[in-house]
Design an enzyme around this catalytic site. Structure first.
Site, PDB file in Angstrom:
ATOM      1  CG  ASN A 119      -1.933   1.327   1.388  1.00 28.32           C
ATOM      2  OD1 ASN A 119      -1.669   2.178   0.464  1.00 28.32           O
ATOM      3  ND2 ASN A 119      -2.205   1.288   2.395  1.00 28.32           N
TER       4      ASN A 119
ATOM      5  CG  HIS B 150      -5.591   1.954   5.344  1.00 25.14           C
ATOM      6  ND1 HIS B 150      -5.706   2.592   6.247  1.00 25.14           N
ATOM      7  CD2 HIS B 150      -4.775   0.839   5.130  1.00 25.14           C
ATOM      8  CE1 HIS B 150      -4.525   2.406   6.571  1.00 25.14           C
ATOM      9  NE2 HIS B 150      -3.925   1.322   6.069  1.00 25.14           N
TER      10      HIS B 150
ATOM     11  CD  GLU C  48      -3.289  -2.766   7.519  1.00 20.62           C
ATOM     12  OE1 GLU C  48      -2.224  -2.797   7.035  1.00 20.62           O
ATOM     13  OE2 GLU C  48      -4.108  -1.712   7.139  1.00 20.62           O
TER      14      GLU C  48
ATOM     15  N   GLY D 227       2.509   2.258  10.833  1.00 20.85           N
ATOM     16  CA  GLY D 227       3.355   3.323  10.614  1.00 20.85           C
ATOM     17  C   GLY D 227       4.189   3.903  11.991  1.00 20.85           C
TER      18      GLY D 227
ATOM     19  CB  SER E 207       5.362  -1.397  11.841  1.00 24.70           C
ATOM     20  OG  SER E 207       4.829  -0.236  12.308  1.00 24.70           O
TER      21      SER E 207
HETATM   22  P1  PGA Z   1       2.922   0.358   7.594  1.00 28.80           P
HETATM   23  O1  PGA Z   1       1.288   0.445   7.031  1.00 28.80           O
HETATM   24  O2  PGA Z   1       3.338  -0.974   7.175  1.00 28.80           O
HETATM   25  O3  PGA Z   1       3.542   1.579   7.008  1.00 28.80           O
HETATM   26  O4  PGA Z   1       2.647   0.367   9.010  1.00 28.80           O
HETATM   27  C1  PGA Z   1       0.545  -0.654   6.797  1.00 28.80           C
HETATM   28  C2  PGA Z   1      -0.807  -0.269   6.375  1.00 28.80           C
HETATM   29  O5  PGA Z   1      -1.324   0.718   6.547  1.00 28.80           O
HETATM   30  O6  PGA Z   1      -1.653  -0.921   5.388  1.00 28.80           O
END
Ligand code: PGA
Length: 267
Positions: free
Chosen positions: A12, A96, A171, A177, A215
């Protein structure tokens, strides 16, 4: 059992790359991730879909959108419908947590988005996950169950069965993030809870892939793919880095091979 489900790594890109840069990055990722048995999907911004699609021609990397609108067409300034993506994308992320947070998307809208994806032939990746306080208060599973129940109820209200090609991305919001991942065992427990809800809703839950997201990096992917209930990852930040994607998909290839071997042995 999980030999019946594909191993999927979806990237993504969020609000990163431009039509000038996206094609090159997608081509580099495709070239660095030619691993047997892993379904690879890249989800760039809408305006980069065409460049990415063209750059990926001749590869088996698939293209996804990051969102669709919940209505088929109409007076929705600045929005993109699922039908507009026909020919540009094969998949779309829906629900999301960044959109739930920033655009106030709720489970009813998200249920409708799934229906729009089905009408347009897009394969939906439905994101669910709890906030940190919900996990700390022991309400993580109840939260995810609530999201799924309400989303499925809206799809059903529209007279439609949940698509059999649905993918769920678990998630945890606090892991997105932040550099902080869930524990593999907690993600697996949640994946089991997700399949329980799906089974209660007359969906062939054993066939629905459940991905982990939050992450994920090449260093962190291991403990998730070691869990038989987890079928891959939805990768944000690391999906913009060729080396990271190479490492993540290589690790996923080991899982894909092991699971298809186990499935063949069991057959
Ligand atoms: P991230 O995002 O890997 O940067 O934590 C994952 C996502 O939001 O799908």
């Amino acid at each position: 059992m999980n030999g019946a489900r594909p191993v999927i790594i979806a990237g993504n890109w969020k609000m990163n790359t431009t039509p000038d840069t996206a094609g090159g990055l997608a081509a580099d990722i495709a070239a660095a991730t030619t691993v047997q048995g892993v379904v690879r999907v890249i989800c760039p911004p809408f305006v980069c879909l065409r460049a990415v699609r063209e750059a990926l021609q001749g590869t088996d990397v698939e293209v996804g959108a990051q969102n669709v609108h919940w209505e088929p067409a109409g007076a929705f300034t600045g929005e993109i419908s699922a039908q507009m993506l026909v020919g540009l994308a094969d998949w779309s992320i829906v629900g999301h947590s960044e959109r739930r947070r920033d655009q106030g998307e709720d489970d009813v809208m998200i249920g409708r988005k799934i229906v729009r994806c089905m009408e347009a032939g897009l394969r939906p990746i439905l994101c669910v996950g709890e906030q940190l306080d919900e996990r700390e208060q022991g309400r993580a599973e109840a939260t995810v169950r609530g999201q799924l129940d309400a989303t499925i109820a809206e799809v059903r209200r529209l007279g439609i069965d949940l698509p059999s090609n649905l993918v769920i991305a678990y998630e945890p919001v606090w892991a997105i993030g932040t550099g902080k991942t869930a524990r593999g065992s907690d993600a697996a427990t949640m994946a089991q809870a997700i399949r329980t809800v799906l089974a209660e809703n007359a969906v062939d839950a054993a066939r629905i892939p459940v991905l982990y997201g939050g992450s994920v990096t090449s260093a962190a992917i291991d403990e998730f793919l070691n869990e038989p209930d987890i079928d891959g990852a939805l990768v944000g930040g690391a999906s913009l880095k060729v080396d990271e994607m190479a490492g993540i998909v290589a690790r996923a290839g080991i899982t894909a091979q092991a699971r298809s071997g186990a499935a063949a042995g069991a057959a």
